[in-house]
Structure formats: structure tokens, C-alpha cells
Design an enzyme around this catalytic site. Structure first.
Site, PDB file in Angstrom:
ATOM      1  N   PHE A 183      11.919   8.792   1.142  1.00  0.00           N
ATOM      2  CA  PHE A 183      10.969   8.646   2.241  1.00  0.00           C
ATOM      3  C   PHE A 183      11.670   7.977   3.422  1.00  0.00           C
ATOM      4  O   PHE A 183      12.857   7.640   3.350  1.00  0.00           O
ATOM      5  CB  PHE A 183       9.738   7.833   1.796  1.00  0.00           C
ATOM      6  N   ARG A 216      16.477  -1.984  -1.934  1.00  0.00           N
ATOM      7  CA  ARG A 216      15.338  -2.424  -2.754  1.00  0.00           C
ATOM      8  C   ARG A 216      15.759  -2.582  -4.211  1.00  0.00           C
ATOM      9  O   ARG A 216      15.352  -3.503  -4.897  1.00  0.00           O
ATOM     10  CB  ARG A 216      14.177  -1.434  -2.630  1.00  0.00           C
ATOM     11  N   ASN A 240       0.835  -1.198   0.000  1.00  0.00           N
ATOM     12  CA  ASN A 240       0.000   0.000   0.000  1.00  0.00           C
ATOM     13  C   ASN A 240       0.870   1.249   0.000  1.00  0.00           C
ATOM     14  O   ASN A 240       0.364   2.354   0.082  1.00  0.00           O
ATOM     15  CB  ASN A 240      -0.890   0.023   1.261  1.00  0.00           C
ATOM     16  N   LYS A 296       7.048   3.082  -2.586  1.00  0.00           N
ATOM     17  CA  LYS A 296       7.633   1.809  -3.018  1.00  0.00           C
ATOM     18  C   LYS A 296       7.165   1.431  -4.402  1.00  0.00           C
ATOM     19  O   LYS A 296       7.935   0.989  -5.249  1.00  0.00           O
ATOM     20  CB  LYS A 296       7.172   0.694  -2.080  1.00  0.00           C
ATOM     21  N   ASP A 314       9.785  -6.469   2.154  1.00  0.00           N
ATOM     22  CA  ASP A 314       9.823  -5.934   3.503  1.00  0.00           C
ATOM     23  C   ASP A 314      11.239  -5.455   3.759  1.00  0.00           C
ATOM     24  O   ASP A 314      12.199  -6.081   3.316  1.00  0.00           O
ATOM     25  CB  ASP A 314       9.409  -6.997   4.537  1.00  0.00           C
TER      26      ASP A 314
HETATM   27  P1  IMP Z   1       8.562  -1.788   4.927  1.00  0.00           P
HETATM   28  O1  IMP Z   1       8.112  -2.695   6.017  1.00  0.00           O
HETATM   29  O2  IMP Z   1       9.265  -2.482   3.841  1.00  0.00           O
HETATM   30  O3  IMP Z   1       7.444  -0.920   4.464  1.00  0.00           O
HETATM   31  O4  IMP Z   1       9.643  -0.814   5.510  1.00  0.00           O
HETATM   32  C1  IMP Z   1       9.621  -0.470   6.869  1.00  0.00           C
HETATM   33  C2  IMP Z   1      10.112   0.923   7.100  1.00  0.00           C
HETATM   34  O5  IMP Z   1      11.486   0.995   6.745  1.00  0.00           O
HETATM   35  C3  IMP Z   1       9.421   2.027   6.313  1.00  0.00           C
HETATM   36  O6  IMP Z   1       8.269   2.491   6.941  1.00  0.00           O
HETATM   37  C4  IMP Z   1      10.488   3.094   6.293  1.00  0.00           C
HETATM   38  O7  IMP Z   1      10.485   3.819   7.502  1.00  0.00           O
HETATM   39  C5  IMP Z   1      11.768   2.282   6.236  1.00  0.00           C
HETATM   40  N1  IMP Z   1      12.225   2.149   4.844  1.00  0.00           N
HETATM   41  C6  IMP Z   1      11.972   1.149   3.971  1.00  0.00           C
HETATM   42  N2  IMP Z   1      12.569   1.389   2.798  1.00  0.00           N
HETATM   43  C7  IMP Z   1      13.205   2.571   2.936  1.00  0.00           C
HETATM   44  C8  IMP Z   1      13.989   3.374   2.066  1.00  0.00           C
HETATM   45  O8  IMP Z   1      14.249   3.056   0.896  1.00  0.00           O
HETATM   46  N3  IMP Z   1      14.475   4.517   2.586  1.00  0.00           N
HETATM   47  C9  IMP Z   1      14.235   4.924   3.862  1.00  0.00           C
HETATM   48  N4  IMP Z   1      13.496   4.236   4.701  1.00  0.00           N
HETATM   49  C10 IMP Z   1      12.990   3.061   4.252  1.00  0.00           C
END
Ligand code: IMP
Length: 195
Positions: A149, A178, A9, A13, A69
Site C-alpha cells: 500500500f 514496521r 483504522n 497495517k 506512525d
Molecule cells: P501512518 O501515519 O503510519 O498511517 O503512515 C502515513 C503514510 O505513510 C501512509 O498513509 C502511507 O502513505 C505511508 N506508509 C506507511 N507505511 C507504509 C508502507 O509500509 N509502505 C508504503 N507506504 C507506507
């Protein structure tokens, strides 16, 4: 072109993955399949959450899909916030609140080494595969830049003097956790026999 549903969501990303996979795969979003709601992520590990998210969406739509994730693992904090990166400062907290908490936790710490780690779980033809991407770096003392972000304004990747938030999207995607995990995903998908 192969169609894949991305189980997220998170609009940032989705945009990053769109840019990375442009022209090679058709990425469908949850909006494209009219999914509204939360995807459960209750695992204590990054791998577990990626698999749980992909499995949940696959079970609902019975389509090839993938989920990622990510966690920010800080060495001086024994790998925290890790799997709890999104809610480090509390449920539904802002990116700014997370950054403030992390800078506070690292206040006066000399070791500022950290890494972003992404796991992508792919379910294709009912089989599960995972791909990992890691970028090493350090947490800066203060924020810089407005792009990206999450923790981007305080993460400086190894070999660079600027934060992820000061890079243009193309450079971040090339070197990021990523980006690296997605490159492995693409290489794998391109090796699959055409149907
Ligand atoms: P998610 O569970 O993959 O959505 O990532 C968890 C958290 O990691 C996100 O809410 C961001 O705070 C942080 N995060 C994930 N990817 C990035 C990125 O590319 N840059 C900065 N923070 C990230």
C-alpha cells in the site's frame, strides 16, 4: 497469550502486524472493541503522533495498547513528506495522488535517497515505551508492483532491485520499517515478566 489493542483504522497495517506477531500475541483491533471514529494525530512529529494515538486509545479502553506512525523521509526534499506522508497531496487524498506528487517533486532530481521510519508507542501497565524501525532505499522513477500500500510501488529498499510492491508480504515484513520496529516491540514484550 498477552492481549494488546492496536490503535489503527488501517486494515493493511493490522494485517501486517497480525502476520508479524502471529502465535506470540493476541492483537485486538479497534473493531474488536467496537471503536468507530477517528484517532487524533495532530503532532508535528512521527514520535508525537504514535504516542498521541496510543494514549488516546489507552485513555478510552484502559487496556495495554500500541500505535504506530510512519513517514517517508526523502533526502532531496529535506525529509518531506515525513509526518505528512498520508496527506502529502491533500486531506483524504489517495495513495496514487501522493505518489504522483512525490514523483513530480523529484522530477530530474539525481538524489533519490529516502527512508521509511516507523515509531511504535506502547503503553503497558500504564508505562510508555517507544520503538523505532528504519529502512533505507530510494524512490524509483516509475511505479512497479501491485502488492502492499501507500508508497510501496516507488520505494526500492537498499540491497534490492524491486520495489516493496513487488515483494511478497513475508519479505517486506522482514526488512521493512514496521517489521523492524515490531521486532523490537516483540523482543521487549517477550522480556516482560509473565503475569
Ligand atoms: P501512518 O501515519 O503510519 O498511517 O503512515 C502515513 C503514510 O505513510 C501512509 O498513509 C502511507 O502513505 C505511508 N506508509 C506507511 N507505511 C507504509 C508502507 O509500509 N509502505 C508504503 N507506504 C507506507
Amino acid at each position: 497469550m498477552k492481549k494488546l489493542l492496536l490503535a489503527t483504522n488501517n486494515a493493511h497495517k493490522l494485517e501486517e502486524i497480525h502476520q508479524i506477531t502471529k502465535g506470540r500475541f493476541e492483537i485486538l483491533s479497534l473493531k474488536d472493541v467496537d471503536f468507530v471514529g477517528e484517532i487524533p494525530e495532530t503532532s508535528p512529529t512521527i514520535e508525537g503522533n504514535a504516542i498521541q494515538k496510543a494514549q488516546f486509545i489507552h485513555d478510552l479502553f484502559n487496556m495495554d495498547c500500541f500505535a504506530d506512525d510512519t513517514g517517508l523521509e526523502v533526502e532531496a526534499l529535506n525529509g518531506e513528506p515525513g509526518v505528512y506522508s498520508a496527506r502529502y497531496a491533500g486531506e483524504s487524498c489517495s495513495f496514487q495522488a501522493n505518489i504522483a506528487k512525490l514523483l513530480e517533486a523529484l522530477d530530474r532530481k539525481i538524489n533519490r535517497k529516502a527512508r521509511f521510519r516507523t515509531v511504535i508507542a506502547l503503553i503497558v501497565d500504564n508505562q510508555l515505551f517507544t520503538f523505532e524501525g528504519i529502512v533505507n532505499g530510494e524512490i524509483s522513477a516509475r511505479q512497479s508492483g501491485n502488492a502492499g500500500f501507500g508508497y510501496d510501488p516507488i520505494f526500492i529498499p537498499v540491497g534490492y532491485k524491486v520495489s516493496f510492491a513487488e515483494m511478497d508480504a513475508a519479505l517486506k515484513n522482514k526488512i521493512s520499517h514496521r517489521g523492524l520496529a515490531t521486532a523490537k516491540l516483540i523482543e521487549f514484550l517477550e522480556g516482560l515478566p509473565l503475569k
